[in-house]
Design a protein around this motif. Structure first.
Motif, mmCIF file in Angstrom:
data_model
loop_
_atom_site.group_PDB
_atom_site.id
_atom_site.type_symbol
_atom_site.label_atom_id
_atom_site.label_comp_id
_atom_site.label_asym_id
_atom_site.label_seq_id
_atom_site.Cartn_x
_atom_site.Cartn_y
_atom_site.Cartn_z
ATOM 1 N N ILE A 1 0.763 -1.241 -0.180
ATOM 2 C CA ILE A 1 -0.045 0.026 -0.047
ATOM 3 C C ILE A 1 0.905 1.381 0.057
ATOM 4 N N GLY A 2 1.885 1.346 0.765
ATOM 5 C CA GLY A 2 2.869 2.337 0.632
ATOM 6 C C GLY A 2 4.215 1.981 1.142
ATOM 7 N N TYR A 3 5.249 2.656 0.559
ATOM 8 C CA TYR A 3 6.585 2.489 0.988
ATOM 9 C C TYR A 3 7.253 3.748 0.874
ATOM 10 N N ASP A 4 8.039 4.138 2.179
ATOM 11 C CA ASP A 4 8.713 5.356 2.392
ATOM 12 C C ASP A 4 9.983 5.034 2.908
ATOM 13 N N GLN A 5 11.213 5.903 2.531
ATOM 14 C CA GLN A 5 12.488 5.534 2.843
ATOM 15 C C GLN A 5 13.139 6.828 3.058
ATOM 16 N N ILE A 6 14.277 6.612 3.786
ATOM 17 C CA ILE A 6 15.099 8.031 3.813
ATOM 18 C C ILE A 6 16.643 7.471 3.334
ATOM 19 N N THR A 7 17.280 7.987 2.797
ATOM 20 C CA THR A 7 18.728 7.790 2.523
ATOM 21 C C THR A 7 19.922 8.751 3.149
ATOM 22 N N VAL B 1 11.688 10.461 12.051
ATOM 23 C CA VAL B 1 12.817 9.838 11.205
ATOM 24 C C VAL B 1 12.265 9.645 9.744
ATOM 25 N N ILE B 2 11.078 9.280 9.316
ATOM 26 C CA ILE B 2 10.573 9.022 8.294
ATOM 27 C C ILE B 2 9.162 9.703 8.178
ATOM 28 N N THR B 3 8.924 10.689 7.358
ATOM 29 C CA THR B 3 7.552 11.363 6.959
ATOM 30 C C THR B 3 6.824 10.537 5.854
ATOM 31 N N CYS B 4 6.155 9.778 6.117
ATOM 32 C CA CYS B 4 5.507 9.027 5.090
ATOM 33 C C CYS B 4 4.703 9.962 4.326
ATOM 34 N N ALA B 5 4.466 9.572 2.895
ATOM 35 C CA ALA B 5 3.521 9.984 1.998
ATOM 36 C C ALA B 5 2.167 9.757 2.409
ATOM 37 N N ALA B 6 1.223 10.141 1.889
ATOM 38 C CA ALA B 6 -0.451 10.124 2.391
ATOM 39 C C ALA B 6 -0.741 8.667 1.467
ATOM 40 N N HIS B 7 -1.137 7.894 2.141
ATOM 41 C CA HIS B 7 -1.319 6.494 1.479
ATOM 42 C C HIS B 7 -2.758 6.080 1.825
ATOM 43 N N VAL C 1 11.467 3.347 18.651
ATOM 44 C CA VAL C 1 10.835 3.615 17.413
ATOM 45 C C VAL C 1 9.350 3.553 17.407
ATOM 46 N N SER C 2 8.680 4.449 17.012
ATOM 47 C CA SER C 2 7.266 4.433 17.142
ATOM 48 C C SER C 2 6.593 4.929 15.844
ATOM 49 N N LEU C 3 5.397 4.429 15.557
ATOM 50 C CA LEU C 3 4.552 4.838 14.415
ATOM 51 C C LEU C 3 3.518 5.825 14.992
ATOM 52 N N PHE C 4 3.511 7.002 14.478
ATOM 53 C CA PHE C 4 2.526 8.044 14.832
ATOM 54 C C PHE C 4 1.613 8.606 13.631
ATOM 55 N N THR D 1 3.883 8.850 10.449
ATOM 56 C CA THR D 1 5.364 9.370 10.704
ATOM 57 C C THR D 1 6.105 8.424 11.615
ATOM 58 N N VAL D 2 7.314 8.066 11.367
ATOM 59 C CA VAL D 2 8.149 7.153 12.240
ATOM 60 C C VAL D 2 8.781 8.204 12.895
#
Lengths: 177, 140
Positions: free
Chosen positions: A48-54, A71-77, A102-105, A144-145
């Protein structure tokens, strides 16, 4: 009797006697809910969604869980209201005796803690993975992670673009259960 | 017909488990449901815990998938010999093909004989101090 008959696009079509209603979105398949009815849905494992940082290093400066370091701001999924599995992967370097959680918000609402490392003695690097199964409501969500540390010294999450001698991206992924 | 990714069983626990058993009598962590298999489909088993804690000192922990006391596959192992406890997120997986018929699996853990005390598999309900710990079987 034809294998597939009737129209699509909301008019309803029949597959082997199962009338599939609704309008399909990209990646969806017919899912039977009974011997005669079905809807369009995603298959198990569908991403459904994949978000990454490099970025080379994200210093985890926050010591407050409610306002952790992003850590990671996801796109809207867009979710369909069914259960999903969220996966987190990252290379973590906590400071000595000070762990990283680490948490998911979603906005200011904590969905769950998903990964944690408290090394207790030295400060090595670890591969940290987390998985959490939950059911977002149908519709668009932006997650958001975040991470915070418990102690006097900051830890960090290391990421890269991969390749020869390179670190992999830190990522979060949402898949259909 | 096998559809990879189809979930066959999912069970989570929301209370912490202290693992102290030895290999001959491992400590049950998650009890699966009875599921009927066709004998042909390869499955993937996964186990996750947001926090596994090894106590200070020498400690060797193994987590495996069991059926009626017999190990099917080991899923996770950890060892340390530090002066402080070690906490981190644990995840393990494996693949196998259940024989045709009903099977009920259990995720269980054991310590090596030289390990003292209990390891902790932490778990809470969603929104608590920990995420639920879970076991999952899917078609591979």
């Amino acid at each position: 009797m034809p294998f597939i008959s009737g129209g699509g696009g909301g008019a309803g079509g029949a597959i082997s006697g199962v009338t599939v209603t609704g309008t399909a979105s990209a990646g969806q398949v017919p899912v039977a809910s009974s011997s005669s009815a079905g809807q369009w849905g995603f298959t198990s494992g569908y991403e459904i969604g994949y978000d990454q940082i490099t970025a080379a290093s994200t210093s985890i400066t926050s010591t407050t869980e409610a306002t952790g370091t992003t850590v990671i701001t996801c796109a809207a999924h867009t979710f369909d209201g069914a259960a999903v599995m969220v996966e987190f992967f990252g290379l973590v370097e906590p400071s000595s005796t000070s762990g990283i959680i680490v948490s998911l918000f979603e906005s200011s609402t904590q969905i769950s803690r998903i990964a944690e490392l408290l090394p207790g003695a030295i400060s090595p690097g670890y591969t940290l993975t987390g998985r959490f199964r939950f059911t977002p409501t149908a519709g668009s969500h932006t997650y958001t992670v975040t991470a915070f540390h418990q102690g006097a010294s900051n830890g960090s999450i290391v990421a890269g673009s991969g390749g020869t001698g390179g670190d992999p991206p830190c990522f979060v992924r949402f898949t259909k259960v | 017909m096998s559809t990879p990714g189809t979930e066959l069983d999912y069970v989570e626990i929301t209370a912490t488990v202290n693992v102290s058993g030895l290999e001959a009598a491992p400590t049950a962590i998650v009890d699966g449901n009875a599921v009927t298999y066709d004998g042909l489909t390869r499955v993937k088993v996964e186990w996750y815990a947001q926090v596994v804690e090894l106590p200070a000192g020498y400690y060797d922990l193994n987590i495996g998938l069991y059926e009626a006391g017999t190990v099917v596959t080991l899923l996770f192992g950890a060892f340390h010999n530090e002066t402080h406890a070690l906490d981190w997120t644990a995840y393990g997986s494996g693949f196998f093909t259940p024989t045709a018929g009903s099977h009920t699996y259990t995720v269980a853990g054991f310590r090596s004989p030289g390990s003292s005390g209990s390891a902790i598999v932490a778990a809470s309900a969603q929104g608590g101090d920990y995420a639920p710990s879970w076991y999952r079987l899917t078609e591979a």
